[in-house]
Design a protein around this motif. Structure first.
Motif: not given
Length: 280
Positions: A218-247
């Motif tokens: 996952f770390n390798y994927l997130s580094m290689k395709h960081a532009d893709f993940f940020v474009q469709y899922l938002g910043s990593f801070g936003a991802l972490n916030n969404n994950l906390l809300k889901e939990r």
């Protein structure tokens, strides 16, 4: 395009006992302009013997051997030597329906904007039933993979992305490939037919992935395709916030279901499921 050659790529490692079934499903295709390239990825079993039997049966079967380097490397070897305009990978333990290639090529013929064509899938082996995958979208692809390896695409598009990533030897290579393949555009079609049969085994490469390996991939994927993940899922801070809300939402739901079930059991049976037994 109706006569376009399709190269079917079959990498094999310790799958000799299933290989006949996979190759029979290739031979049964209603679409006839194909070649099938079998790649023995340094397998210690009798893959060579089985492959040679199929080569003797039909000249459209071809065979290559390499020292064990992983499925990505094996597919790349096969596709490099492929003569077809279209590519269809199949793992050595899976199967395809006899009309799958025919439907896929017809789809490409009707819509030149298509980049990937796949289909509905069914599980067989140690588990049976429909394989219910999420509908394709780039945002959904950023969350998880829903396109199995056995989709049809053009060889020239494989060349443009540099093939399958040899660094993904331990798994998730299909997910990485589809991200690289599709993140810069291209239409995708899922045929309304069951054309792919995915063998489920009690022990498989994917099931052996432990948390440490998954985290590394996952770390390798997130580094290689960081532009893709940020474009469709938002910043990593936003991802972490969404994950906390889901939990938190899941925790509230779990507590609510526990409360309702406890109340029901206490009312009608005199005890609670999750708590201490209360006798009347």
């Amino acid at each position: 395009m109706k006569d376009a050659k399709v190269s079917i790529i079959v990498p094999c490692y310790n799958q000799a006992q299933y290989l006949d079934e996979a190759l029979q499903s290739v031979l049964d295709q209603t679409y006839k302009n194909w070649e099938c390239i079998i790649i023995n990825d340094g397998s210690p079993d009798n893959t060579t013997e089985i492959a040679e039997n199929w080569i003797a049966k039909d000249k459209r079967f071809k065979y290559y051997y390499q020292e064990n380097a992983g499925v990505s490397s094996a597919r790349n070897l096969g596709i490099t030597n492929a003569l077809g305009e279209y590519i269809l990978p199949i793992d050595g333990d899976d199967k395809i329906a006899k009309d799958y290639i025919n439907h896929a090529i017809e789809a490409f013929e009707k819509d030149i904007s298509l980049k990937v064509v796949y289909c509905k899938a069914e599980k067989f082996g140690d588990e049976t039933g429909n394989w219910n995958l999420a509908p394709f979208s780039l945002k959904a692809l950023a969350l998880d993979n829903m396109i199995f390896c056995s989709a049809v695409y053009r060889k020239r598009d494989w060349e443009l992305v540099g093939g399958y990533d040899d660094n993904m030897q331990e798994g998730l290579e299909d997910w990485e490939f589809w991200i690289a393949f599709l993140k810069n555009g291209g239409n995708v079609l899922c045929l309304d037919i069951t054309g792919f049969y995915y063998r489920i085994k009690l022990v498989s490469r994917q099931k052996k992935l432990d948390t440490v390996i998954k985290d590394k991939l996952f770390n390798y994927l997130s580094m290689k395709h960081a532009d893709f993940f940020v474009q469709y899922l938002g910043s990593f801070g936003a991802l972490n916030n969404n994950l906390l809300k889901e939990r938190e939402a899941f925790s509230r739901k779990l507590k609510s279901e526990k409360f309702v079930l406890d109340l029901f059991c206490k009312t009608f049976f005199g005890f609670t499921i999750f708590g201490k037994i209360n006798k009347k």
